[in-house]
Design a protein around this motif. Structure first.
Motif, PDB file in Angstrom:
ATOM      1  N   ASP A 206       0.830  -1.207   0.000  1.00 13.29           N
ATOM      2  CA  ASP A 206       0.000   0.000   0.000  1.00 13.29           C
ATOM      3  C   ASP A 206       0.867   1.260   0.000  1.00 13.29           C
ATOM      4  O   ASP A 206       0.597   2.221  -0.730  1.00 13.29           O
ATOM      5  N   ARG A 207       1.911   1.256   0.819  1.00  7.82           N
ATOM      6  CA  ARG A 207       2.800   2.426   0.894  1.00  7.82           C
ATOM      7  C   ARG A 207       3.541   2.619  -0.425  1.00  7.82           C
ATOM      8  O   ARG A 207       3.664   3.748  -0.930  1.00  7.82           O
TER       9      ARG A 207
ATOM     10  N   CYS B 162       2.667   1.630  -3.442  1.00  7.13           N
ATOM     11  CA  CYS B 162       1.736   2.068  -4.494  1.00  7.13           C
ATOM     12  C   CYS B 162       1.393   3.546  -4.331  1.00  7.13           C
ATOM     13  O   CYS B 162       1.241   4.271  -5.322  1.00  7.13           O
ATOM     14  N   ALA B 163       1.267   4.003  -3.074  1.00  6.30           N
ATOM     15  CA  ALA B 163       0.994   5.415  -2.833  1.00  6.30           C
ATOM     16  C   ALA B 163       2.148   6.292  -3.318  1.00  6.30           C
ATOM     17  O   ALA B 163       1.947   7.463  -3.664  1.00  6.30           O
TER      18      ALA B 163
END
Length: 325
Positions: A23-24, A26-27
């Motif tokens: 998630d990090r 991709c952000a």
């Protein structure tokens, strides 16, 4: 003081760790499929509650994430903001004012039951205490980012519990990739390289006696239910069979000898061929029910070279050709 526990040979971690990393990353602009390339994992397994996945898969994907974002501190930065106590569920008789030593021993028992991949020890060596994670197997995939997560998590735990007694200049660490630990947490001169067998952190042994106030989480985390024998059959359901390397390839990926993998599966009363076939059957049934993929793509995603091979498999599993519903 020396506490050790044994755990199954099959090296496994929780997918929650990798989900946070993905998630990090991709952000920060990384591509999800690129992160998972070569990790043998299917992307959709991170859409659900955390589950056991092979440690080597975590090592490969988290390393990809750090490389793709150009951030060697990726996992360390996540770990610094991660609430370690949210996942920690101590025994019911755990004191509300434990010593740091009590906490670390309780945490070791909890972590070993949770991830099936590492044995922990806490030893007093002169004026220093040494907290060590020892992997059950040295995986062929480098554990750099996973080690960084551990070192930062342990340091954060000590810092929060010790309060004003915490002094980073008295803490030393050994980890697979020292460059993954930010200087602001521990000076680089105090972080040394270790092998792939596991990280360690050392600090003044007198800290073990310091007490602090511990508040038990009101709601036990769902991970507690994994305190049972590892379900190897379910574990095979996380793999990407479109790039399946076979059992020998999987053994090499995990850092195991093929015969050792066969023995481990036999210990669970099964073998690789049965587990792969059962996993493909479950996935085929799930994807046909969901209807999100074309039938031809389901066959491809399950590693079948052509539609005929997938159809034959469906006849064997379901007694009919593949169809939705």
């Amino acid at each position: 003081m020396n506490v050790k526990m044994t755990s199954p040979v099959f090296p496994v971690m929780q997918s929650a760790f990798l989900a946070a990393v993905i998630d990090r990353a991709c952000a920060l602009g990384a591509d999800r499929n690129q992160i998972l390339r070569g990790s043998l994992l299917r992307p959709e397994i991170f859409d659900h509650a955390s589950q056991p996945i092979p440690s080597a898969c975590v090592y490969r994907a988290s390393t990809n994430a750090a490389l793709l974002t150009g951030n060697p501190f990726l996992c360390a930065e996540i770990a610094e903001t991660y609430d370690w106590s949210a996942w920690f569920h101590p025994p019911e008789n755990f004191s509300s004012t434990p010593s740091l030593g009590d906490l670390l021993i309780a945490w070791m028992h909890y972590a070993e039951a949770l991830q099936f991949s590492t044995n922990y020890s806490l030893e007093i060596n002169g004026a220093y205490a040494v907290f060590t994670g020892r992997r059950t197997l040295e995986a062929s995939q480098p554990p750099g980012q996973a080690d960084a997560w551990d070192i930062v998590s342990w340091s954060t735990m000590l810092k929060e519990c010790l309060g004003q007694s915490w002094d980073k200049d008295l803490v030393f660490a050994r980890t697979f990739d020292p460059n993954a630990i930010p200087d602001a947490l521990l000076p680089s001169s105090q972080v040394h390289e270790s092998g792939a067998w596991g990280p360690s952190i050392s600090f003044p042994s007198i800290w073990l006696m310091q007490g602090f106030s511990f508040q038990r989480a009101a709601q036990p985390v769902e991970y507690v239910k994994i305190r049972q024998e590892l379900d190897v059959s379910a574990l095979f359901g996380v793999f990407d069979y479109s790039n399946w390397p076979g059992l020998d390839g999987l053994a090499d990926f995990l850092g195991m000898h093929p015969k050792a993998l066969q023995r481990e599966l036999a210990r669970h009363g099964t073998n690789g061929a049965k587990l792969v076939d059962a996993a493909k059957k479950r996935l085929a049934a799930q994807w046909l029910k969901e209807g999100g993929r074309s039938i031809s793509h389901i066959g491809i995603d399950l590693g079948y070279k052509n539609a005929s091979a997938f159809t034959r498999a469906c006849h064997r599993w379901f007694g009919a050709a593949p169809r939705y519903g």
